[in-house]
Design an enzyme around this catalytic site. Structure first.
Site, mmCIF file in Angstrom:
data_model
loop_
_atom_site.group_PDB
_atom_site.id
_atom_site.type_symbol
_atom_site.label_atom_id
_atom_site.label_comp_id
_atom_site.label_asym_id
_atom_site.label_seq_id
_atom_site.Cartn_x
_atom_site.Cartn_y
_atom_site.Cartn_z
ATOM 1 N N ASP A 480 5.574 7.134 8.043
ATOM 2 C CA ASP A 480 6.113 6.901 6.694
ATOM 3 C C ASP A 480 6.439 8.236 6.016
ATOM 4 O O ASP A 480 6.003 9.324 6.483
ATOM 5 C CB ASP A 480 5.065 6.128 5.884
ATOM 6 C CG ASP A 480 5.670 5.229 4.815
ATOM 7 O OD1 ASP A 480 6.851 5.429 4.467
ATOM 8 O OD2 ASP A 480 4.948 4.340 4.321
ATOM 9 N N ASP A 550 11.540 -1.959 1.835
ATOM 10 C CA ASP A 550 10.277 -2.577 1.403
ATOM 11 C C ASP A 550 10.529 -3.956 0.824
ATOM 12 O O ASP A 550 9.593 -4.709 0.586
ATOM 13 C CB ASP A 550 9.599 -1.698 0.348
ATOM 14 C CG ASP A 550 8.775 -0.597 1.005
ATOM 15 O OD1 ASP A 550 8.556 -0.655 2.226
ATOM 16 O OD2 ASP A 550 8.344 0.329 0.293
HETATM 17 C C1 DGJ Z 1 5.869 2.455 2.135
HETATM 18 C C2 DGJ Z 1 6.226 1.557 3.285
HETATM 19 O O1 DGJ Z 1 7.587 1.260 3.264
HETATM 20 C C3 DGJ Z 1 5.363 0.302 3.220
HETATM 21 O O2 DGJ Z 1 5.724 -0.586 4.236
HETATM 22 C C4 DGJ Z 1 3.914 0.703 3.346
HETATM 23 O O3 DGJ Z 1 3.689 1.267 4.609
HETATM 24 C C5 DGJ Z 1 3.551 1.698 2.257
HETATM 25 N N1 DGJ Z 1 4.469 2.807 2.224
HETATM 26 C C6 DGJ Z 1 2.157 2.216 2.445
HETATM 27 O O4 DGJ Z 1 1.830 3.182 1.547
#
Ligand code: DGJ
Length: 738
Positions: A480, A550
């Site tokens: 991430d 997301d």
């Molecule tokens: C952003 C990601 O896109 C989410 O899926 C998740 O992993 C969060 N970060 C976790 O902090």
């Protein structure tokens, strides 16, 4: 066999040397006076030709549908000046123009010499012997020892061309590179439409379409990373090109740092597309004897409209770009804990989810954020990559063993390039973050960006990941990256070298990924950046999949997937099914609808399974089993966007056909039917007209009159009527050759 041609710069996946040998490439037709050689590359349905004009500049001659081998490409002649205001140097469609002479169009390269001279005029010097559809052409400034080697590689199957440049300084003193493109591409005067993808966090992959007018349309990121806001992809259609018809040119930059693509129509209506490092705040000092490699800019042409363009590009990504190309395995169906537990992970809670995930048929269990350091929320812990003992008193092993015993493999979330000020790492190394000393440091999501351009930071990041993977049986990393850069200073470097951070950060990122893959060959990686903030062909050379957004609201996902698949294949498009009502729009949808939407990509489950009813768990299990039977077709086949969900469409539909045309899978969705309207009859595409195909329902009903089996011609010409009424309804079917 894959080959990395330029070992010093792993971001450019020139993998083609041996596979491309099938085609007669870049034949240099030597023409004597008054112009220089003509170079021609043919692949797929594409011919690309350029030559040396009478002044010695390298000039594009043709880019479009393939012409006959016997057709002679006329030698290059510079375009005339337009009155006294637009010089011939400006008007000539140069392959790689230095900023100098009378150039007002976007330059490919702009430098400042040590004595303050800022004039650069590049002339042809030599070319390599064309081989394997690959060609290098050397240009040099008319008086100074700066050379540029242009690299051309054309895929014989698709005609997709990879271009990049190597800039070398042989002057006695350093030069400052202020702007460096990978390539420039030109199109003759005509009426064109530009398509590009824009967005924001939780709203990525919006397709935009606009007429190209005089002036410049800038697509870029100044954020140090690819960005959610614009993606380094473009498509240009001529006249009334549409989804399945017409001349379409397209391209993608393979770079995960600040990037820029300019689409520019000149005063004489010709179009030039230039792409590479973003020149904003750019500065790369090239000392005597040093080289700078640009990223690769991939482009192609289709006479089958925007759909044909994306089918070519997506197939190329699967077979040439991805780490496991040419045969990446379909993605395991994952379960991810994020939306169920957020930061509140612990051994018992994760194990309980794992039991349910395995029962419904998931192949991989991924524990998301929250397992490390003092991570209770997003205020602390990033940088401290040791297991949190309160949550996992016995380390990760018991959970991993449990996941394995359930028949799944195990994946873990990391965010390697970031640090919370509230962390042991930051307390030990406050100087490791991007910053301008004495100035405030903007915290976004309470975190700072580690300066990965520094070798010690790079080694730290590689070191902890290597240790994590060596000590635990981890099959997958969700990598991430949850903020963009601010205050991008690198104060350990002399002032005139600090801006190199834009290049060296990304080179080191690619280095870490490449080394990890080498040392841990079984480990797969997902690129995530708060959703789709880091999706590009550069990162996809090192990662197996991406997290597009997301926002997992299924109706929003339909249009996101429509945008995403214009540039990237369903193979890499992770698509989780989450809970209803969805947090983004407070919209309620059935599990079947959510499953069918996600089944158009690489399926995952991300809901809180503890709250799913037995009936929902059974539905998911049934559809995961159906998905496994058709997954390879969906994720690696040729995608036809039969009805786009964009622009408020009531209906949408996709179809994917396997490469050998033995199977097709199609999906239909309705937003809300109005006035009892029927779903439009779906005429399928891409089948073998002479073959006989049997229809099977994955979910949903066809109307009376639909045969159980019929010829490809029947399915394509007559088409299928689907009974789909109501709000947020979906159906899916497969056709199998008999
Ligand atoms: C952003 C990601 O896109 C989410 O899926 C998740 O992993 C969060 N970060 C976790 O902090």
């Amino acid at each position: 066999m894959k080959q990395t041609r330029m070992k010093t710069f792993p971001a450019i996946p020139f993998l083609f040397a041996s596979i491309w040998g099938a085609c007669i490439p870049g034949t240099a037709q030597n023409h004597v006076d008054p112009t220089g050689p003509v170079f021609r590359m043919d692949g797929g349905n594409v011919t690309y030709a350029f030559g040396v004009n009478e002044r010695g500049e390298l000039q594009q001659l043709y880019w479009g549908g393939r012409v006959a081998a016997s057709d002679k490409i006329e030698p290059a002649h510079s375009d005339p000046e337009w009155a006294s205001f637009d010089s011939s140097y400006n008007n000539t469609p140069q392959e790689y123009a230095g900023w100098g002479s009378g150039l007002y169009m976007e330059p490919a390269l702009k430098v400042t010499f040590a004595d303050g001279v800022r004039d650069l005029v590049l002339h042809y010097v030599s070319s390599s012997k064309p081989a394997d559809n690959a060609l290098d052409v050397v240009l040099k400034d008319i008086s100074r020892a700066v050379t540029v080697t242009l690299h051309y590689r054309m895929d014989p199957e698709s005609g997709i061309l990879a271009r990049s440049a190597t800039i070398e300084n042989s002057e006695p003193k350093p030069i400052m590179i202020e702007q460096a493109a990978a390539a420039a591409y030109s199109l003759p005067a005509a009426h064109y439409t530009l398509e590009y993808l824009s967005g924001r966090w939780a709203g990525e992959w919006t397709l935009n379409s606009e007429t190209i007018h005089q002036g410049q349309r800038v697509l870029e990121s100044r954020r140090g990373t690819t960005g959610h806001q614009l993606n380094p992809w473009f498509a240009i259609g001529k006249d009334d090109a549409d989804e399945e018809h017409g001349d379409t040119w397209f391209g993608e930059l393979a770079w995960s740092g600040s990037w820029r693509i300019t689409v520019e129509q000149d005063t004489l209506d010709k179009v030039r597309v230039t792409g590479g490092f973003n020149p904003f705040d750019f500065g790369y000092q090239l000392k005597t004897g040093e080289k700078l490699e640009t990223p690769a800019f991939y482009t192609g042409y289709s006479d089958h409209g925007y759909g044909g363009a994306s089918r070519l590009m997506n197939q190329f990504t699967v077979t040439h770009i991805l780490p496991e190309a040419p045969n990446p395995r379909p993605r395991p169906v994952i379960y991810n804990s994020w939306e169920a537990t957020e930061f509140h992970v612990n051994e018992a809670g994760q194990e309980a989810l794992a039991v349910k995930a395995a029962a419904m048929g998931a192949d991989r269990f991924v524990m998301d954020d929250g397992w490390f350091g003092q991570r209770k929320d997003d205020h602390a812990g990033l940088g401290d990559w040791y297991v949190n003992k309160e949550k996992f008193p016995n380390g990760l092993k018991p959970l991993i063993d449990k996941v394995h015993s359930l028949g799944m493999d195990f994946g873990l979330w990391v965010e390697p390039e970031m640090v919370n000020p509230d962390s042991d790492l930051y307390r030990a190394h406050p100087d490791w973050v991007l910053n301008f000393p004495g100035r405030p440091r903007l915290e976004e999501r309470n975190q700072l960006v580690l300066n990965l351009a520094r070798q010690d930071v790079r080694d730290y990041v590689f070191g902890f990941l290597d240790k994590l993977l060596s000590e635990n049986q981890i099959s997958f990393l969700k990598w991430d990256y949850n903020r963009n850069w601010s205050e991008p200073g690198w104060d350990q470097m002399p002032p005139d070298q600090q801006k190199e951070v834009y290049v060296k950060f990304i080179q080191n990122l690619y280095w870490v990924l490449a080394e990890l893959r080498k040392k841990h060959p079984g480990v797969e990686i997902e690129s995530c950046s708060g959703g789709g903030g880091r999706v590009d062909l550069g990162i996809l050379h090192y990662t197996d999949e991406v997290w597009p957004s997301d926002n997992t609201d299924p109706f929003d996902r339909l249009s996101q997937q429509d945008g995403f698949t214009r540039a990237y294949p369903a193979q890499v498009m992770m698509a989780w099914v989450t809970d209803s009502p969805h947090w983004a729009n407070n919209r309620s949808t059935s599990l079947t609808y959510r499953m069918l939407v996600s089944m158009q990509g690489s399926l995952g489950i991300g809901g809180n399974l503890n709250k799913w009813s037995d009936e929902e768990l059974a539905t998911a299990k049934r559809l995961i089993a159906s998905y496994h039977q058709v997954q390879k077709t969906i994720t690696q086949g040729s995608l036809y966007r039969l009805i786009s969900p964009t622009n408020g469409s009531e209906f949408s539909a996709t179809e994917t056909v396997s490469p050998d045309k033995s199977q097709a899978v199609f999906f239909a969705f309705v937003h809300s039917t109005q006035e009892g309207r029927s779903f439009p009859r779906l005429q399928l595409l891409g089948l073998d007209p002479a073959a006989e195909y049997a229809l099977t329902s994955i979910e949903g009903k066809t109307l009376p009159g639909t045969p159980e089996h019929a010829s490809g011609a029947w399915w394509m010409n007559h088409g299928v009527d689907i009974d789909l009424h109501g709000d947020f309804q979906g159906a899916a079917f497969r056709l199998d050759r008999r």
